[in-house]
Design a protein around this motif. Structure first.
Motif, PDB file in Angstrom:
ATOM      1  N   MET A  11       0.817  -1.195   0.000  1.00 35.21           N
ATOM      2  CA  MET A  11       0.000   0.000   0.000  1.00 35.21           C
ATOM      3  C   MET A  11       0.849   1.242   0.000  1.00 35.21           C
ATOM      4  SD  MET A  11      -2.715   1.396  -0.189  1.00 35.21           S
ATOM      5  CE  MET A  11      -3.484   2.942   0.179  1.00 35.21           C
ATOM      6  N   GLY A  12       1.891   1.234   0.813  1.00 31.51           N
ATOM      7  CA  GLY A  12       2.778   2.395   0.868  1.00 31.51           C
ATOM      8  C   GLY A  12       3.381   2.681  -0.489  1.00 31.51           C
ATOM      9  N   LEU A  13       3.757   1.659  -1.180  1.00 35.43           N
ATOM     10  CA  LEU A  13       4.341   1.849  -2.494  1.00 35.43           C
ATOM     11  C   LEU A  13       3.320   2.370  -3.479  1.00 35.43           C
ATOM     12  CD1 LEU A  13       6.664  -1.248  -2.800  1.00 35.43           C
ATOM     13  CD2 LEU A  13       7.268   1.110  -2.371  1.00 35.43           C
ATOM     14  N   ILE A  14       2.111   1.913  -3.369  1.00 36.83           N
ATOM     15  CA  ILE A  14       1.058   2.373  -4.260  1.00 36.83           C
ATOM     16  C   ILE A  14       0.839   3.864  -4.088  1.00 36.83           C
ATOM     17  CG2 ILE A  14      -1.409   2.277  -4.730  1.00 36.83           C
ATOM     18  CD1 ILE A  14      -1.251  -0.692  -3.963  1.00 36.83           C
ATOM     19  N   VAL A  15       0.706   4.260  -2.886  1.00 34.49           N
ATOM     20  CA  VAL A  15       0.475   5.662  -2.595  1.00 34.49           C
ATOM     21  C   VAL A  15       1.657   6.500  -3.024  1.00 34.49           C
ATOM     22  CG1 VAL A  15       0.120   7.335  -0.766  1.00 34.49           C
ATOM     23  CG2 VAL A  15      -1.091   5.170  -0.712  1.00 34.49           C
ATOM     24  N   LEU A  16       2.831   6.033  -2.718  1.00 33.12           N
ATOM     25  CA  LEU A  16       4.028   6.797  -3.050  1.00 33.12           C
ATOM     26  C   LEU A  16       4.206   6.933  -4.542  1.00 33.12           C
ATOM     27  CD1 LEU A  16       6.551   5.490  -0.416  1.00 33.12           C
ATOM     28  CD2 LEU A  16       5.363   7.669  -0.518  1.00 33.12           C
ATOM     29  N   ILE A  17       3.951   5.889  -5.252  1.00 33.49           N
ATOM     30  CA  ILE A  17       4.090   5.957  -6.698  1.00 33.49           C
ATOM     31  C   ILE A  17       3.084   6.940  -7.261  1.00 33.49           C
ATOM     32  CG2 ILE A  17       3.797   4.686  -8.835  1.00 33.49           C
ATOM     33  CD1 ILE A  17       4.888   2.231  -7.364  1.00 33.49           C
ATOM     34  N   SER A  18       1.877   6.908  -6.741  1.00 37.96           N
ATOM     35  CA  SER A  18       0.827   7.779  -7.241  1.00 37.96           C
ATOM     36  C   SER A  18       1.087   9.239  -6.922  1.00 37.96           C
ATOM     37  CB  SER A  18      -0.516   7.381  -6.635  1.00 37.96           C
ATOM     38  OG  SER A  18      -0.833   6.086  -7.015  1.00 37.96           O
ATOM     39  N   LEU A  19       1.606   9.509  -5.755  1.00 36.05           N
ATOM     40  CA  LEU A  19       1.779  10.875  -5.308  1.00 36.05           C
ATOM     41  C   LEU A  19       3.233  11.302  -5.252  1.00 36.05           C
ATOM     42  CD1 LEU A  19      -0.755  10.782  -2.357  1.00 36.05           C
ATOM     43  CD2 LEU A  19      -1.155  11.585  -4.679  1.00 36.05           C
ATOM     44  N   GLY A  20       4.114  10.392  -5.627  1.00 36.99           N
ATOM     45  CA  GLY A  20       5.530  10.551  -5.355  1.00 36.99           C
ATOM     46  C   GLY A  20       6.252  11.709  -6.003  1.00 36.99           C
ATOM     47  N   LYS A  21       7.237  12.114  -5.309  1.00 31.32           N
ATOM     48  CA  LYS A  21       8.251  13.049  -5.765  1.00 31.32           C
ATOM     49  C   LYS A  21       9.552  12.469  -5.236  1.00 31.32           C
ATOM     50  CE  LYS A  21       5.496  17.232  -5.514  1.00 31.32           C
ATOM     51  NZ  LYS A  21       5.400  18.570  -4.949  1.00 31.32           N
ATOM     52  N   VAL A  22      10.656  12.887  -5.780  1.00 31.70           N
ATOM     53  CA  VAL A  22      11.932  12.398  -5.275  1.00 31.70           C
ATOM     54  C   VAL A  22      12.090  12.877  -3.841  1.00 31.70           C
ATOM     55  CG1 VAL A  22      14.419  12.456  -5.582  1.00 31.70           C
ATOM     56  CG2 VAL A  22      12.919  12.360  -7.564  1.00 31.70           C
ATOM     57  N   LYS A  65      -4.412  10.118   4.241  1.00 32.32           N
ATOM     58  CA  LYS A  65      -3.638  10.693   5.342  1.00 32.32           C
ATOM     59  C   LYS A  65      -2.155  10.809   4.971  1.00 32.32           C
ATOM     60  CE  LYS A  65      -2.692  10.127  10.256  1.00 32.32           C
ATOM     61  NZ  LYS A  65      -2.948   9.326  11.445  1.00 32.32           N
ATOM     62  N   ILE A  66      -1.568   9.728   4.535  1.00 28.55           N
ATOM     63  CA  ILE A  66      -0.143   9.751   4.191  1.00 28.55           C
ATOM     64  C   ILE A  66       0.085  10.580   2.929  1.00 28.55           C
ATOM     65  CG2 ILE A  66       1.852   8.345   3.515  1.00 28.55           C
ATOM     66  CD1 ILE A  66       0.751   6.138   5.334  1.00 28.55           C
ATOM     67  N   GLY A  67      -0.886  10.578   2.037  1.00 31.92           N
ATOM     68  CA  GLY A  67      -0.785  11.320   0.787  1.00 31.92           C
ATOM     69  C   GLY A  67      -0.764  12.822   0.946  1.00 31.92           C
ATOM     70  N   GLN A  68      -1.039  13.312   2.143  1.00 34.25           N
ATOM     71  CA  GLN A  68      -0.941  14.750   2.383  1.00 34.25           C
ATOM     72  C   GLN A  68       0.501  15.215   2.244  1.00 34.25           C
ATOM     73  OE1 GLN A  68      -2.843  15.593   6.131  1.00 34.25           O
ATOM     74  NE2 GLN A  68      -4.836  14.946   5.389  1.00 34.25           N
ATOM     75  N   SER A  69       1.436  14.292   2.355  1.00 35.92           N
ATOM     76  CA  SER A  69       2.858  14.597   2.163  1.00 35.92           C
ATOM     77  C   SER A  69       3.406  13.684   1.074  1.00 35.92           C
ATOM     78  CB  SER A  69       3.637  14.375   3.458  1.00 35.92           C
ATOM     79  OG  SER A  69       5.026  14.483   3.198  1.00 35.92           O
ATOM     80  N   PRO A  70       3.447  14.166  -0.170  1.00 33.56           N
ATOM     81  CA  PRO A  70       3.981  13.330  -1.242  1.00 33.56           C
ATOM     82  C   PRO A  70       5.396  12.828  -0.963  1.00 33.56           C
ATOM     83  CG  PRO A  70       2.846  15.211  -2.170  1.00 33.56           C
ATOM     84  CD  PRO A  70       2.918  15.439  -0.678  1.00 33.56           C
ATOM     85  N   LYS A  71       6.207  13.623  -0.278  1.00 35.57           N
ATOM     86  CA  LYS A  71       7.563  13.172   0.041  1.00 35.57           C
ATOM     87  C   LYS A  71       7.530  11.967   0.963  1.00 35.57           C
ATOM     88  CE  LYS A  71      10.176  17.416  -0.594  1.00 35.57           C
ATOM     89  NZ  LYS A  71      11.102  18.363   0.049  1.00 35.57           N
ATOM     90  N   ARG A 104      -5.129  14.132  -6.234  1.00 33.11           N
ATOM     91  CA  ARG A 104      -3.925  13.316  -6.357  1.00 33.11           C
ATOM     92  C   ARG A 104      -3.063  13.864  -7.493  1.00 33.11           C
ATOM     93  NH1 ARG A 104      -8.113  10.698  -8.792  1.00 33.11           N
ATOM     94  NH2 ARG A 104      -7.691   9.965 -10.903  1.00 33.11           N
ATOM     95  N   PRO A 105      -1.778  14.039  -7.248  1.00 35.05           N
ATOM     96  CA  PRO A 105      -0.884  14.500  -8.312  1.00 35.05           C
ATOM     97  C   PRO A 105      -0.792  13.435  -9.402  1.00 35.05           C
ATOM     98  CG  PRO A 105       0.149  14.765  -6.177  1.00 35.05           C
ATOM     99  CD  PRO A 105      -1.096  13.957  -5.967  1.00 35.05           C
ATOM    100  N   VAL A 106      -0.737  13.872 -10.637  1.00 33.76           N
ATOM    101  CA  VAL A 106      -0.626  12.960 -11.760  1.00 33.76           C
ATOM    102  C   VAL A 106       0.685  13.254 -12.477  1.00 33.76           C
ATOM    103  CG1 VAL A 106      -1.675  12.238 -13.940  1.00 33.76           C
ATOM    104  CG2 VAL A 106      -3.126  12.852 -11.991  1.00 33.76           C
ATOM    105  N   GLY A 107       1.401  12.227 -12.845  1.00 34.49           N
ATOM    106  CA  GLY A 107       2.621  12.393 -13.609  1.00 34.49           C
ATOM    107  C   GLY A 107       3.864  12.643 -12.768  1.00 34.49           C
TER     108      GLY A 107
END
Length: 114
Positions: A11-22, A65-71, A104-107
């Motif tokens: 789940m963490g990876l899913i969220v991070l990939i979706s919202l991720g930034k370096v 909740k976690i997605g509030q911080s993309p980092k 949700r951020p895209v791209g």
């Protein structure tokens, strides 16, 4: 216990990939480590491994909740816990959309994943 860790990592990876930034090396998730945050995503484990699996309300709540911080999400996705879980990043990135998360951020990219 190992199965639960794998599910949370997925789940963490899913969220991070979706919202991720370096992400930077440390402190992305405040006082909590990315590995600890990954454990909170256990309700998303099945949904992160199977794109046809239903996404539970508890999974979506944690992603929001976690997605509030993309980092932080990115750090969770790249955490040792997530890596050990065997999540499928290409499926994990679909969870925010499957949860109907409007903002949700895209791209964005997280490490080498997009």
């Amino acid at each position: 216990m190992a199965a639960a860790m794998k599910l949370i990592s997925v789940m963490g990876l899913i969220v991070l990939i979706s919202l991720g930034k370096v992400v930077d090396a440390a402190g992305e998730c405040g006082k909590s480590s990315p590995d600890n945050e990954a454990m909170k995503l256990a309700p998303c484990a099945e949904a992160a491994q199977d794109e046809n699996a239903p996404v539970s309300a508890s999974c979506c709540a944690q992603v929001r909740k976690i997605g509030q911080s993309p980092k932080c999400l990115c750090a969770v996705m790249l955490s040792n816990t997530a890596k050990a879980s065997g999540i499928k990043p290409e499926i994990a990135i679909t969870i925010p959309k499957r949860c109907n998360i409007a903002n949700r951020p895209v791209g964005y990219k997280c490490g080498g994943e997009s």
